[in-house]
Design an enzyme around this catalytic site. Sequence first.
Site, PDB file in Angstrom:
ATOM      1  N   SER A   9       7.716 -20.669  -8.050  1.00 45.26           N
ATOM      2  CA  SER A   9       6.313 -20.980  -8.902  1.00 45.26           C
ATOM      3  C   SER A   9       6.645 -21.964  -9.790  1.00 45.26           C
ATOM      4  O   SER A   9       7.464 -21.994 -10.557  1.00 45.26           O
ATOM      5  CB  SER A   9       6.147 -19.512  -9.843  1.00 45.26           C
ATOM      6  OG  SER A   9       5.092 -19.511 -10.773  1.00 45.26           O
ATOM      7  N   HIS A  34       4.374 -21.581  -5.037  1.00 46.36           N
ATOM      8  CA  HIS A  34       3.063 -20.538  -5.513  1.00 46.36           C
ATOM      9  C   HIS A  34       2.743 -21.381  -6.817  1.00 46.36           C
ATOM     10  O   HIS A  34       3.376 -21.767  -7.569  1.00 46.36           O
ATOM     11  CB  HIS A  34       3.992 -19.302  -6.042  1.00 46.36           C
ATOM     12  CG  HIS A  34       3.118 -18.153  -6.700  1.00 46.36           C
ATOM     13  ND1 HIS A  34       2.331 -17.381  -5.883  1.00 46.36           N
ATOM     14  CD2 HIS A  34       2.869 -18.007  -8.048  1.00 46.36           C
ATOM     15  CE1 HIS A  34       1.767 -16.735  -6.830  1.00 46.36           C
ATOM     16  NE2 HIS A  34       2.003 -16.766  -7.961  1.00 46.36           N
ATOM     17  N   ASP A  36       0.121 -20.813 -10.069  1.00 45.57           N
ATOM     18  CA  ASP A  36      -0.707 -20.174 -10.851  1.00 45.57           C
ATOM     19  C   ASP A  36      -1.727 -20.559 -11.591  1.00 45.57           C
ATOM     20  O   ASP A  36      -1.514 -21.681 -12.232  1.00 45.57           O
ATOM     21  CB  ASP A  36       0.375 -19.331 -11.975  1.00 45.57           C
ATOM     22  CG  ASP A  36       1.475 -18.459 -11.228  1.00 45.57           C
ATOM     23  OD1 ASP A  36       0.780 -17.566 -10.684  1.00 45.57           O
ATOM     24  OD2 ASP A  36       2.621 -18.602 -11.601  1.00 45.57           O
ATOM     25  N   MET A  38      -4.442 -20.043 -14.568  1.00 51.64           N
ATOM     26  CA  MET A  38      -4.946 -19.443 -15.483  1.00 51.64           C
ATOM     27  C   MET A  38      -6.226 -19.923 -16.463  1.00 51.64           C
ATOM     28  O   MET A  38      -5.971 -21.181 -16.603  1.00 51.64           O
ATOM     29  CB  MET A  38      -3.782 -19.065 -16.369  1.00 51.64           C
ATOM     30  CG  MET A  38      -2.627 -18.324 -15.745  1.00 51.64           C
ATOM     31  SD  MET A  38      -1.116 -18.343 -16.926  1.00 51.64           S
ATOM     32  CE  MET A  38      -0.001 -17.879 -15.802  1.00 51.64           C
ATOM     33  N   HIS A  67      -2.618 -18.604  -6.728  1.00 54.34           N
ATOM     34  CA  HIS A  67      -2.880 -17.316  -7.388  1.00 54.34           C
ATOM     35  C   HIS A  67      -3.931 -17.441  -8.538  1.00 54.34           C
ATOM     36  O   HIS A  67      -3.361 -18.182  -9.326  1.00 54.34           O
ATOM     37  CB  HIS A  67      -1.416 -16.774  -7.722  1.00 54.34           C
ATOM     38  CG  HIS A  67      -1.403 -15.459  -8.645  1.00 54.34           C
ATOM     39  ND1 HIS A  67      -0.305 -15.108  -9.262  1.00 54.34           N
ATOM     40  CD2 HIS A  67      -2.410 -14.783  -8.779  1.00 54.34           C
ATOM     41  CE1 HIS A  67      -0.982 -14.259  -9.908  1.00 54.34           C
ATOM     42  NE2 HIS A  67      -1.953 -13.824  -9.815  1.00 54.34           N
ATOM     43  N   MET A  69      -6.018 -16.225 -11.413  1.00 56.78           N
ATOM     44  CA  MET A  69      -5.964 -15.390 -12.702  1.00 56.78           C
ATOM     45  C   MET A  69      -7.165 -15.705 -13.379  1.00 56.78           C
ATOM     46  O   MET A  69      -7.068 -16.638 -14.443  1.00 56.78           O
ATOM     47  CB  MET A  69      -4.754 -15.305 -13.316  1.00 56.78           C
ATOM     48  CG  MET A  69      -3.637 -14.593 -12.641  1.00 56.78           C
ATOM     49  SD  MET A  69      -1.921 -15.046 -13.238  1.00 56.78           S
ATOM     50  CE  MET A  69      -1.670 -16.453 -12.391  1.00 56.78           C
ATOM     51  N   MET A 138       1.607  -7.282  -8.810  1.00 55.89           N
ATOM     52  CA  MET A 138       1.982  -8.203 -10.006  1.00 55.89           C
ATOM     53  C   MET A 138       3.299  -7.029 -10.473  1.00 55.89           C
ATOM     54  O   MET A 138       3.044  -5.842 -10.723  1.00 55.89           O
ATOM     55  CB  MET A 138       1.179  -8.298 -10.948  1.00 55.89           C
ATOM     56  CG  MET A 138       0.162  -9.413 -10.799  1.00 55.89           C
ATOM     57  SD  MET A 138       0.662 -10.991 -10.251  1.00 55.89           S
ATOM     58  CE  MET A 138       1.755 -11.343 -11.692  1.00 55.89           C
ATOM     59  N   ASP A 176       5.485 -10.596  -7.673  1.00 58.55           N
ATOM     60  CA  ASP A 176       5.288 -11.730  -8.584  1.00 58.55           C
ATOM     61  C   ASP A 176       5.672 -11.391 -10.206  1.00 58.55           C
ATOM     62  O   ASP A 176       4.927 -10.496 -10.620  1.00 58.55           O
ATOM     63  CB  ASP A 176       3.924 -12.408  -8.552  1.00 58.55           C
ATOM     64  CG  ASP A 176       3.778 -13.754  -9.401  1.00 58.55           C
ATOM     65  OD1 ASP A 176       4.835 -14.213  -9.836  1.00 58.55           O
ATOM     66  OD2 ASP A 176       2.504 -14.107  -9.215  1.00 58.55           O
TER      67      ASP A 176
HETATM   68  C1  DX5 Z   1       2.950 -14.730 -14.215  1.00 61.30           C
HETATM   69  C2  DX5 Z   1       2.660 -15.577 -12.923  1.00 61.30           C
HETATM   70  C3  DX5 Z   1       3.919 -15.868 -12.037  1.00 61.30           C
HETATM   71  C4  DX5 Z   1       4.990 -16.474 -12.923  1.00 61.30           C
HETATM   72  C5  DX5 Z   1       6.272 -15.492 -12.704  1.00 61.30           C
HETATM   73  O1  DX5 Z   1       1.742 -14.438 -14.832  1.00 61.30           O
HETATM   74  O2  DX5 Z   1       1.669 -15.148 -11.947  1.00 61.30           O
HETATM   75  O3  DX5 Z   1       3.767 -16.461 -10.979  1.00 61.30           O
HETATM   76  O4  DX5 Z   1       5.135 -17.662 -12.689  1.00 61.30           O
HETATM   77  O5  DX5 Z   1       7.356 -16.241 -13.445  1.00 61.30           O
HETATM   78  P1  DX5 Z   1       8.768 -15.282 -13.575  1.00 61.30           P
HETATM   79  O6  DX5 Z   1       9.370 -15.589 -12.044  1.00 61.30           O
HETATM   80  O7  DX5 Z   1       9.285 -16.351 -14.451  1.00 61.30           O
HETATM   81  O8  DX5 Z   1       8.492 -14.088 -13.922  1.00 61.30           O
HETATM   82 ZN    ZN Z   2       1.613 -15.861  -9.778  1.00 66.48          ZN
END
Ligand code: DX5
Ligand code: ZN
Length: 218
Positions: A9, A34, A36, A38, A67, A69, A138, A176
């Site tokens: 990620s 990956h 993310d 947000m 992903h 969010m 998650m 994740d």
């Molecule tokens: C959390 C994200 C993850 C994050 C995981 O909100 O969706 O993808 O990058 O990070 P680690 O592996 O540090 O928990």
């Molecule tokens: Zn993620």
Amino acid sequence: METPLLAPSILAADHSRLADGVAEAEKAGAKWIHIDIMDGHFVPNMSFGPQTVADLRKKSDLFFDTHLMLDNPREHVDAFLEAGSDQVSIHVEPDYDINGLLAHIRSKGAKAGIVFNPGTPASEVKPYLDQVDLVLAMTVQPGYGGQSFQESVMEKTSQLDKWREEESLNFRIQVDGGINLDTAKICQKSGVDTFVAGTAFFKSEDKVRFLNTIEERL
Ligand code: DX5
Ligand code: ZN
């Protein structure tokens, strides 16, 4: 069971040089990255926009596992598809036409995933299992990297694995949040085949070994 896969990620990479983070993952042997996204509403934090994905796309041929969010994924999904996402995963919690959006993602030639939070029961994603390429359970409350793995989620991944078997479906089961070599081992026993790792991967001194251990080549 699908072939085990690690998706590093880039949330945990240096955001001032994300392309280097992607290249590091590629150099370690990763096939997926990956990404993310947000919005500061569905989760308290903000991260990248479609331009980030489009610019990284010019520099990498890795499989882009995006992903979302977002409170309103319908409004933004096309931008992330056009930016070059190979897969887009959407959360089950907000109120929108989930069936319609999964079909839309697939109609654009991308793979579609459904995601659920640690507090959401597995029954919430059950209606979509025959319409997705991946289910993301998650293992932390989304929003930030570096949180602790919630082992109680394993009950739900085992349940997903059971449904996948019973109904002869072939979606991937992804986790994740808080994934490192120890927690990945726990997940491997509970039906999980696809692992997102941010902090543990980017902090690892031997990324090749990290990846090969998770992908079960060691
Ligand atoms: C959390 C994200 C993850 C994050 C995981 O909100 O969706 O993808 O990058 O990070 P680690 O592996 O540090 O928990
Ligand atoms: Zn993620």
